[in-house]
Design an enzyme around this catalytic site. Structure first.
Site, PDB file in Angstrom:
ATOM      1  N   LYS A  80       0.800  -1.228   0.000  1.00 14.84           N
ATOM      2  CA  LYS A  80       0.000   0.000   0.000  1.00 14.84           C
ATOM      3  C   LYS A  80       0.835   1.282   0.000  1.00 14.84           C
ATOM      4  O   LYS A  80       0.386   2.329  -0.456  1.00 14.84           O
ATOM      5  CB  LYS A  80      -0.937   0.001   1.207  1.00 14.84           C
ATOM      6  CG  LYS A  80      -2.058  -1.015   1.144  1.00 14.84           C
ATOM      7  CD  LYS A  80      -3.107  -0.642   0.123  1.00 14.84           C
ATOM      8  CE  LYS A  80      -4.333  -1.533   0.222  1.00 14.84           C
ATOM      9  NZ  LYS A  80      -5.384  -1.146  -0.734  1.00 14.84           N
ATOM     10  N   SER A 104       1.153 -10.106  -1.239  1.00 14.02           N
ATOM     11  CA  SER A 104       0.933  -8.660  -1.171  1.00 14.02           C
ATOM     12  C   SER A 104       1.122  -8.046   0.208  1.00 14.02           C
ATOM     13  O   SER A 104       1.267  -6.822   0.311  1.00 14.02           O
ATOM     14  CB  SER A 104      -0.481  -8.335  -1.680  1.00 14.02           C
ATOM     15  OG  SER A 104      -1.447  -8.998  -0.884  1.00 14.02           O
TER      16      SER A 104
END
Length: 409
Positions: A51, A303
């Site tokens: 992010k 991720s």
């Protein structure tokens, strides 16, 4: 629509904040699947997830006036931490609205990266509503978690790193929540080589994209329920959806049990902690959710690694159960001396380890001269469970599996 130039520009903006994360060949998972597996370790990224890339790109494209006014977002997880650090590194004031139920560990992490945390609402929707109130009242810029081309472009820098490090890659496997990550990565890798396949993976309990693709427009699911909270999104983004339509080759789903197994295998065999959302690409590969050739070069994107420790303990146990390495069984014994010893001797002879025994004479569903016994057992694999149960039954015990490998669920 998002283009390669947008991703290249993002790389220049985020280069001094986001790490170039490892893309490592895995002997273990290559042997297990027959593919040539290279894991993209975005769980090693600053703040523990990808992010930071999109958040940095978005904040660094604000005007001077917008930067001076600050940013605001709503999140209870990775996006909160990414925005907090990205804003801090750009000397921009950030407010992050989190639900009042947000784990204290995530609140403290977000504060440690430099943001002011505002607790408001019982869930994400109420927190987001208040964040938009602050956006209007204080003139801040709202930083969306995924539905923004600058966010998408920032996440796409992962795709550039994959093709730079592994230009011969055949298939890239990516989690899908709102679609920001896969949109950016697909744009980058398809520009490198249009024949690179991009496979998206959703959790079964939050699979909005399949319906959206079928209907040709973003469509919300009624609810989400999955251990992969990082991709527990009810609706794919309006801006991300056209990119998914055009550049993602296939979308598959995995169950929570399959996700748990992947998390456990990454911990045990890969020495890597991945959160549920981070493990879904590997889960899809291990479970054969999409077709691939022997020796095909596959890059699953792990991720993120920010998993709540209480949830992690549950996930580990679920993963062990799914692999047949932990099983709970019930049987009924005659309430007489030696009956329990006989059962335990059978378990010991079959090399199962006993974690716990529960002994109950009060169950009204059994005879007055009987006792119900539950055993929590450590076993080797699903075949070992089969052999153990067969042996117990051969000794005259009726046994029921309360919690065990998939064939018993």
């Amino acid at each position: 629509m998002l283009q390669l130039d947008d991703v290249l520009a993002a790389r220049d903006r985020v280069d001094d904040v986001a790490r170039h994360t490892p893309l490592d060949y895995s002997n273990t998972f290559s042997a297990m699947t027959g593919a040539e597996v290279h894991l993209k370790h975005e769980c090693f990224q600053r703040t523990g997830s990808f992010k930071i890339r999109g958040a940095t790109n978005r904040i660094r494209t604000l005007t001077d006036e917008e930067q001076a006014a600050g940013v605001v977002t709503a999140s209870a997880g990775n996006h909160a931490q990414g925005v907090a650090l990205a804003a801090s590194r750009s000397d921009v004031d950030a407010k992050v609205v989190m639900p009042e139920t947000a784990p204290i560990s995530k609140r403290k992490a977000t504060q440690s990266y430099g943001a002011e945390v505002v607790l408001r609402g019982v869930d994400y929707d109420e927190a987001q509503e208040f964040a938009h109130h602050l956006e209007a009242e204080e003139g801040r810029t709202y930083v969306h978690a995924f539905d923004d081309e600058y966010i998408m472009a920032g996440q796409g820098t992962i795709g550039l790193e994959i093709t730079d490090t592994l230009p011969e890659v055949d298939t890239v496997v990516v989690p899908i929540g709102g679609g920001g990550l896969i949109s950016g990565i697909a744009t980058a890798v398809k520009a490198h080589d249009p024949d690179i396949r991009v496979v998206g993976v959703q959790a079964e309990g939050a699979s909005s994209v399949a319906g959206a693709l079928e209907k040709g427009q973003p469509t919300a699911v009624d609810s989400v329920d999955t251990i992969a909270d990082g991709i527990a999104v009810r609706k794919v983004g309006e801006q991300t959806f056209p990119v998914v339509q055009e550049r993602v080759d296939e979308v598959v789903t995995v169950s929570d049990d399959e996700i748990a197994t992947a998390v456990v295998l990454l911990l045990e065999r890969g020495k890597t902690l991945a959160e549920g959302a981070g493990a879904v690409p590997l889960a899809a590969l291990l479970e054969g959710k999409f077709d691939y050739e022997t020796d095909e070069v596959v890059a699953p994107v792990l991720s993120g690694g920010n998993i709540d420790l209480n949830l992690l303990s549950t996930v580990i146990m679920r993963g062990l159960v799914d692999q047949g390495r932990y099983v709970k069984v019930r049987t009924v014994l005659k309430d007489r001396p030696g009956a329990l010893n006989h059962l335990l001797d059978v378990v010991a002879e079959e090399r199962a380890n006993i974690y716990a025994i529960q002994h109950d004479r009060t169950n009204r569903d059994i005879a007055m001269n009987a006792t119900e016994v539950e055993l929590d057992l450590e076993t080797h694999d699903a075949d070992h469970v089969d052999r153990l149960l067969e042996r117990i039954r051969e000794e005259g015990f009726e046994v029921t599996v309360l919690n065990g490998p998939r064939q018993y669920q």
